[in-house]
Design a protein around this motif. Structure first.
Motif, short mmCIF file in Angstrom:
data_model
loop_
_atom_site.label_atom_id
_atom_site.label_comp_id
_atom_site.label_asym_id
_atom_site.label_seq_id
_atom_site.Cartn_x
_atom_site.Cartn_y
_atom_site.Cartn_z
N CYS A 115 0.85 -1.19 0.00
CA CYS A 115 0.00 0.00 0.00
C CYS A 115 0.89 1.24 0.00
CB CYS A 115 -0.90 0.02 1.23
SG CYS A 115 -2.28 -1.12 1.09
N SER A 119 -2.90 6.77 0.93
CA SER A 119 -4.06 6.21 0.24
C SER A 119 -5.07 5.72 1.28
CB SER A 119 -3.66 5.02 -0.62
OG SER A 119 -2.97 5.43 -1.77
N TRP A 120 -6.33 5.85 0.95
CA TRP A 120 -7.40 5.32 1.80
C TRP A 120 -8.24 4.39 0.96
CZ3 TRP A 120 -9.11 4.25 6.39
CH2 TRP A 120 -10.47 4.01 6.61
N HIS A 121 -8.54 3.19 1.49
CA HIS A 121 -9.28 2.22 0.67
C HIS A 121 -10.56 1.73 1.32
CE1 HIS A 121 -5.84 2.35 -1.96
NE2 HIS A 121 -5.04 1.98 -0.99
N THR A 127 -6.74 -3.62 4.72
CA THR A 127 -6.00 -2.35 4.52
C THR A 127 -6.22 -1.35 5.66
OG1 THR A 127 -7.81 -1.40 3.24
CG2 THR A 127 -6.09 -2.53 2.00
N TYR A 157 4.46 7.57 -0.65
CA TYR A 157 3.86 8.21 -1.82
C TYR A 157 4.81 9.23 -2.41
CZ TYR A 157 0.01 10.50 -4.46
OH TYR A 157 -0.81 11.00 -5.44
N VAL A 179 -2.92 1.40 -4.95
CA VAL A 179 -2.65 2.83 -4.74
C VAL A 179 -3.83 3.70 -5.18
CG1 VAL A 179 -1.47 3.06 -7.00
CG2 VAL A 179 -0.98 4.71 -5.21
N GLU A 180 -4.07 4.73 -4.39
CA GLU A 180 -4.98 5.79 -4.81
C GLU A 180 -4.07 6.73 -5.63
OE1 GLU A 180 -8.04 8.78 -2.49
OE2 GLU A 180 -6.54 7.76 -1.32
N THR A 183 -3.87 10.96 -4.09
CA THR A 183 -4.47 10.77 -2.77
C THR A 183 -5.28 12.01 -2.40
OG1 THR A 183 -2.53 11.63 -1.66
CG2 THR A 183 -2.61 9.26 -1.98
N ASP A 212 -6.92 2.58 -7.26
CA ASP A 212 -8.17 2.91 -6.59
C ASP A 212 -8.58 4.32 -7.06
OD1 ASP A 212 -10.14 3.82 -4.91
OD2 ASP A 212 -9.23 3.05 -3.07
N GLU A 213 -9.47 4.34 -8.06
CA GLU A 213 -9.94 5.64 -8.60
C GLU A 213 -11.36 5.91 -8.12
OE1 GLU A 213 -8.50 7.78 -11.57
OE2 GLU A 213 -7.49 6.20 -12.74
N ASN A 343 4.22 14.24 1.45
CA ASN A 343 3.37 13.07 1.62
C ASN A 343 2.59 13.17 2.93
OD1 ASN A 343 5.01 12.06 3.77
ND2 ASN A 343 6.48 11.44 2.22
#
Ligand SMILES: Cc1ncc(COP(=O)(O)O)c(C=O)c1O
Length: 407
Positions: A115, A119-121, A127, A157, A179-180, A183, A212-213, A343
């Protein structure tokens, strides 16, 4: 217009909203959140209302098997994401991430999920960890399994050198990189090189790249970060705007992965009662078609967000204020430090320092009819394409920043 003290002290429970405003009796708040970026056309847009009417008037019902609106939405998604060979619908973003990781594990028995910091999932056990300063994972919640902690590795990041070192160390056993690509926790513009690095590293080392879009899809120039930077991830997750307000997400699988699933004869379970929900599909299709047919409105919003960013940042510079606006297309965040932040780790480090002042700032905005998102992510909608309102919001934000964050 001042909101009364009872309202300010009470927990805010919203009900009614129209366009760019949340309505509170005779008062209103300019919304800067839009349901965490979901309501991209603005609240109660006519496309949304017409879709609901159409659904009712036609006696459309719910089916847990395939339906014509799922097929229609898949076709519209293909317009934005021509590289999707297969589309799997889900009810939430978190579900889509869970299933994407399942696909990835079905493709390879390698252990680690990589990860990227910031990023947030969503709410899935695998995660729900955040990186310490030394990047080792710490659980965000009680109730997580040790095995999930052992399986996750963080890379920083937008730091190619440090990321490469970590990736090289674990390379033999990396299953995927999730990955977002931009972010929302720190929406910086200069990210293309880093994303290209991830793409080429994954390709060279046979690692699955998952974008992750869920926030970025449909609200960025060209419709996605991957299209903007010409990157082809193996798996993509989209959601939020996709359902126009109704619960939805989708997994897009590239031809390479789709062929591999077939070749390896993998049986991967994807079912879900609500995953092709007719109403979500219908509303989602009408909303995304509207975006497809009104590209100019999205471009105009991007320009207006640029105006917002430039005006606030030049006010900050002139008035010696400890803050900075970060923006990627239509995703904005105010970081309460004028130091250049690379970051999220650096940003979170500052958080404790400013949290009291930030609460005062948020209350100041509320008193002046602006709802500042709890998570700090400003996600404007097409209903913000109005310079008079933007100027009002910019002015209040500038006054608030000067009041609480002057150095
Ligand atoms: C980038 C990103 N991925 C995944 C999720 C999880 O989506 P959901 O809340 O629909 O489960 C979110 C939610 O905010 C998100 O912002």
């Amino acid at each position: 217009m001042i909101l009364n003290e009872i309202f300010l002290k009470s927990k805010i429970n919203f009900e009614i909203a129209k366009g760019n405003k949340i309505i509170l009796g005779k008062n209103f708040l300019f919304d800067l959140s839009y349901c965490s970026g979901v309501i991209f056309l603005g609240h109660n847009h006519y496309i949304f209302k017409e879709s609901l009417k159409f659904f009712l008037n036609k006696n459309i019902s719910f089916f847990s098997n395939s339906n014509i609106y799922a097929v229609k939405l898949a076709k519209t998604i293909k317009h934005f994401f021509s590289n999707f060979k297969k589309i799997i619908f889900c009810s939430t973003g978190s579900e889509s991430i869970t299933k994407a990781l399942r696909i990835s594990r079905a493709m390879s028995s390698k252990q680690f999920i990589v990860c990227v910091t910031g990023s947030w999932h969503g709410s899935l056990d695998q995660t729900l960890f955040s990186p310490k300063k030394n990047l080792s994972p710490i659980p965000i919640s009680s109730g997580l399994k040790d095995i999930d902690k052992e399986n996750i590795i963080f890379i920083p990041y937008n730091d190619i050198n440090k990321s490469k070192k970590i990736l090289d160390k674990y390379n033999y056993n990396i299953n995927c990189i999730l990955v977002e690509p931009v972010t929302a926790s720190l929406p910086i513009k200069e990210i293309g090189l880093y994303l290209k690095f991830l793409e080429s590293y994954c390709k060279k080392n046979k690692i699955i790249l998952i974008f992750d879009e869920i926030i970025t899809a449909f609200r960025t120039q060209k419709g996605s970060v991957q299209k903007k930077f010409n990157i082809k991830p193996d798996i993509t997750l989209i959601g939020k705007i996709l359902g126009g307000g109704l619960p939805i997400a989708a997994i897009g699988i590239s031809k390479k992965i789709s062929d591999k699933i077939n070749k390896l004869k993998r049986r991967i379970f994807f079912g879900g009662t609500f995953s092709g929900n007719t109403l979500s599909m219908l509303v989602g299709n009408n909303v995304t078609n509207y975006i497809k047919n009104n590209k100019k409105l999205v471009d105009k919003l991007i320009k207006n967000c640029e105006i917002f960013e430039n005006k606030v940042n030049s006010f900050i510079a002139k008035n010696n204020i400890d803050a900075k606006v970060y923006r990627f297309d239509t995703i904005l965040r105010i970081v309460f430090s004028s130091n250049t932040i690379q970051n999220r780790i650096q940003k979170d480090f500052l958080k404790k320092k400013y949290s009291k002042k930030k609460n005062k700032f948020v209350n100041f905005l509320l008193k002046n009819n602006i709802y500042y998102p709890k998570n700090g992510i400003i996600l404007p909608s097409l209903a913000n394409n109005n310079l008079k309102d933007i100027n009002y919001i910019v002015n209040v934000i500038c006054v608030g920043l000067k009041k609480y964050f002057k150095k």
